[in-house]
Design a protein around this motif. Structure first.
Motif, PDB file in Angstrom:
ATOM      1  N   ASP A  73       0.836  -1.203   0.000  1.00 41.72           N
ATOM      2  CA  ASP A  73       0.000   0.000   0.000  1.00 41.72           C
ATOM      3  C   ASP A  73       0.872   1.255   0.000  1.00 41.72           C
ATOM      4  OD1 ASP A  73      -2.273  -1.598   0.039  1.00 41.72           O
ATOM      5  OD2 ASP A  73      -2.564  -1.404   2.200  1.00 41.72           O
ATOM      6  N   ILE A  74       1.950   1.242   0.769  1.00 36.08           N
ATOM      7  CA  ILE A  74       2.869   2.384   0.788  1.00 36.08           C
ATOM      8  C   ILE A  74       3.529   2.532  -0.580  1.00 36.08           C
ATOM      9  CG2 ILE A  74       4.981   3.339   1.798  1.00 36.08           C
ATOM     10  CD1 ILE A  74       4.185   1.909   4.430  1.00 36.08           C
ATOM     11  N   TYR A  75       3.917   1.408  -1.171  1.00 38.66           N
ATOM     12  CA  TYR A  75       4.520   1.431  -2.510  1.00 38.66           C
ATOM     13  C   TYR A  75       3.578   2.070  -3.522  1.00 38.66           C
ATOM     14  CZ  TYR A  75       6.429  -0.194  -6.940  1.00 38.66           C
ATOM     15  OH  TYR A  75       6.925  -0.242  -8.207  1.00 38.66           O
ATOM     16  N   ARG A  76       2.278   1.744  -3.440  1.00 39.69           N
ATOM     17  CA  ARG A  76       1.291   2.326  -4.367  1.00 39.69           C
ATOM     18  C   ARG A  76       1.245   3.849  -4.259  1.00 39.69           C
ATOM     19  NH1 ARG A  76      -3.281   0.770  -6.244  1.00 39.69           N
ATOM     20  NH2 ARG A  76      -2.818   2.459  -7.644  1.00 39.69           N
ATOM     21  N   ASN A  77       1.592   4.388  -3.094  1.00 40.61           N
ATOM     22  CA  ASN A  77       1.566   5.834  -2.884  1.00 40.61           C
ATOM     23  C   ASN A  77       2.887   6.525  -3.183  1.00 40.61           C
ATOM     24  OD1 ASN A  77      -1.080   6.897  -1.587  1.00 40.61           O
ATOM     25  ND2 ASN A  77      -0.753   4.870  -0.743  1.00 40.61           N
ATOM     26  N   SER A  78       4.012   5.822  -2.984  1.00 40.32           N
ATOM     27  CA  SER A  78       5.301   6.513  -3.066  1.00 40.32           C
ATOM     28  C   SER A  78       6.376   5.783  -3.854  1.00 40.32           C
ATOM     29  CB  SER A  78       5.815   6.783  -1.649  1.00 40.32           C
ATOM     30  OG  SER A  78       6.009   5.561  -0.968  1.00 40.32           O
ATOM     31  N   GLY A  79       6.055   4.681  -4.490  1.00 42.04           N
ATOM     32  CA  GLY A  79       7.056   3.958  -5.266  1.00 42.04           C
ATOM     33  C   GLY A  79       8.105   3.330  -4.374  1.00 42.04           C
ATOM     34  N   ASN A  80       9.325   3.246  -4.870  1.00 41.76           N
ATOM     35  CA  ASN A  80      10.387   2.587  -4.120  1.00 41.76           C
ATOM     36  C   ASN A  80      10.789   3.335  -2.859  1.00 41.76           C
ATOM     37  OD1 ASN A  80      10.708   0.215  -5.582  1.00 41.76           O
ATOM     38  ND2 ASN A  80      11.928   1.262  -7.138  1.00 41.76           N
ATOM     39  N   GLY A  81      10.249   4.526  -2.670  1.00 39.66           N
ATOM     40  CA  GLY A  81      10.509   5.263  -1.437  1.00 39.66           C
ATOM     41  C   GLY A  81       9.957   4.560  -0.211  1.00 39.66           C
ATOM     42  N   TYR A  82       9.120   3.525  -0.418  1.00 34.21           N
ATOM     43  CA  TYR A  82       8.534   2.804   0.711  1.00 34.21           C
ATOM     44  C   TYR A  82       9.599   2.174   1.595  1.00 34.21           C
ATOM     45  CZ  TYR A  82       9.523  -1.879  -1.022  1.00 34.21           C
ATOM     46  OH  TYR A  82      10.160  -3.023  -1.414  1.00 34.21           O
ATOM     47  N   LYS A  83      10.794   2.025   1.073  1.00 36.54           N
ATOM     48  CA  LYS A  83      11.858   1.372   1.837  1.00 36.54           C
ATOM     49  C   LYS A  83      12.433   2.280   2.927  1.00 36.54           C
ATOM     50  CE  LYS A  83      13.115  -1.491  -2.085  1.00 36.54           C
ATOM     51  NZ  LYS A  83      14.101  -1.773  -3.109  1.00 36.54           N
ATOM     52  N   SER A  84      12.269   3.590   2.781  1.00 35.73           N
ATOM     53  CA  SER A  84      12.862   4.499   3.766  1.00 35.73           C
ATOM     54  C   SER A  84      11.935   4.681   4.970  1.00 35.73           C
ATOM     55  CB  SER A  84      13.183   5.856   3.140  1.00 35.73           C
ATOM     56  OG  SER A  84      12.023   6.628   3.007  1.00 35.73           O
ATOM     57  N   PHE A  85      12.544   4.839   6.120  1.00 41.26           N
ATOM     58  CA  PHE A  85      11.791   5.025   7.352  1.00 41.26           C
ATOM     59  C   PHE A  85      10.953   6.296   7.299  1.00 41.26           C
ATOM     60  CE2 PHE A  85      11.425   6.922  11.585  1.00 41.26           C
ATOM     61  CZ  PHE A  85      10.690   5.926  12.223  1.00 41.26           C
ATOM     62  N   SER A  86      11.517   7.381   6.733  1.00 40.06           N
ATOM     63  CA  SER A  86      10.789   8.656   6.700  1.00 40.06           C
ATOM     64  C   SER A  86       9.528   8.549   5.836  1.00 40.06           C
ATOM     65  CB  SER A  86      11.691   9.781   6.201  1.00 40.06           C
ATOM     66  OG  SER A  86      12.104   9.544   4.880  1.00 40.06           O
ATOM     67  N   THR A  87       9.592   7.820   4.727  1.00 39.35           N
ATOM     68  CA  THR A  87       8.409   7.641   3.882  1.00 39.35           C
ATOM     69  C   THR A  87       7.348   6.835   4.614  1.00 39.35           C
ATOM     70  OG1 THR A  87       9.744   7.735   1.883  1.00 39.35           O
ATOM     71  CG2 THR A  87       7.570   6.739   1.676  1.00 39.35           C
ATOM     72  N   ARG A  88       7.760   5.789   5.292  1.00 34.46           N
ATOM     73  CA  ARG A  88       6.813   4.964   6.052  1.00 34.46           C
ATOM     74  C   ARG A  88       6.159   5.778   7.166  1.00 34.46           C
ATOM     75  NH1 ARG A  88       9.697  -0.955   6.694  1.00 34.46           N
ATOM     76  NH2 ARG A  88       9.956  -1.331   4.483  1.00 34.46           N
ATOM     77  N   LEU A  89       6.966   6.608   7.829  1.00 31.80           N
ATOM     78  CA  LEU A  89       6.436   7.439   8.906  1.00 31.80           C
ATOM     79  C   LEU A  89       5.434   8.456   8.360  1.00 31.80           C
ATOM     80  CD1 LEU A  89       6.548   8.103  11.913  1.00 31.80           C
ATOM     81  CD2 LEU A  89       8.405   9.712  11.394  1.00 31.80           C
ATOM     82  N   LYS A  90       5.763   9.126   7.250  1.00 34.27           N
ATOM     83  CA  LYS A  90       4.835  10.081   6.632  1.00 34.27           C
ATOM     84  C   LYS A  90       3.535   9.389   6.232  1.00 34.27           C
ATOM     85  CE  LYS A  90       8.269  12.422   4.208  1.00 34.27           C
ATOM     86  NZ  LYS A  90       8.773  12.965   2.978  1.00 34.27           N
ATOM     87  N   TYR A  91       3.660   8.182   5.713  1.00 30.69           N
ATOM     88  CA  TYR A  91       2.483   7.427   5.293  1.00 30.69           C
ATOM     89  C   TYR A  91       1.559   7.164   6.478  1.00 30.69           C
ATOM     90  CZ  TYR A  91      -0.391   3.675   3.393  1.00 30.69           C
ATOM     91  OH  TYR A  91      -1.458   2.909   3.002  1.00 30.69           O
TER      92      TYR A  91
END
Length: 186
Positions: free
Chosen positions: A8-26
């Motif tokens: 689901d995070i990947y669907r919103n941000s692409g490969n950025g899902y791997k970073s902690f900051s992207t997961r936290l923003k999500y």
């Protein structure tokens, strides 16, 4: 982290899902937090279900999103906007599904179209569209804003208007709207 949440995070941000900051923003984004709690509830054991269910109920009232945990949802759900998304618990939804504000996926008690919808893969429902009854929505279908669908829709189609009209396409009309398909998830 659960694979369904990563997808689901990947669907919103692409490969950025791997970073902690992207997961936290999500997770901090209110609409995505609802989806996070929904996925956690669906994967939880009997002991944790009440905890995730309580958090999900709070998010339901704050966001206006009502997707019951019993709903069968494929990989890569993307909630596009805040508010008033209602899904029947008996609905079956495929992979790479986009849904916007004001959408309804519901049941119908009318003779001949009773039941709940089954929605294929790579489907986009845009603002204020409605799908009701025991209908089957094919793969790669775009349901335009304000469309009312209470009939089967073949794959590679666009549905517009109220009452809905089908416009058949040779190739997927959702191709440019399904960003970061879960089929590309690594």
């Amino acid at each position: 982290m659960l694979t369904s949440i990563k997808e689901d995070i990947y669907r919103n941000s692409g490969n950025g899902y791997k970073s902690f900051s992207t997961r936290l923003k999500y997770v901090l984004h209110p609409i995505n937090r609802y989806l996070y709690y929904l996925r956690r509830y669906q994967a939880a054991g009997r002991l944790w279900k009440p905890f995730w269910g309580a958090l999900l109920s709070i998010r339901k009232f704050r966001t206006g999103v009502q997707i019951p945990p019993q709903t069968k949802i494929g990989r890569g759900l993307r909630l596009l906007h805040f508010g008033n998304i209602v899904v029947n618990p008996g609905a079956v939804i495929g992979d790479n599904f986009n849904i916007a504000q004001g959408c309804l996926i519901g049941n119908s008690f009318i003779k001949g179209v009773g039941g709940v919808p089954t929605i294929g893969n790579n489907v986009c429902m845009f603002a204020n569209s409605i799908v009701v009854g025991g209908v089957k929505i094919g793969d790669d279908v775009l349901i335009a804003p304000g469309a009312f669908v209470n009939f089967d829709v073949p794959s590679n189609s666009i549905v517009i208007g109220n009452p809905g009209q089908i416009i058949k396409r040779e190739e997927s009309p959702t191709k440019k709207y399904i960003v970061y398909s879960v089929y590309d998830f690594k």
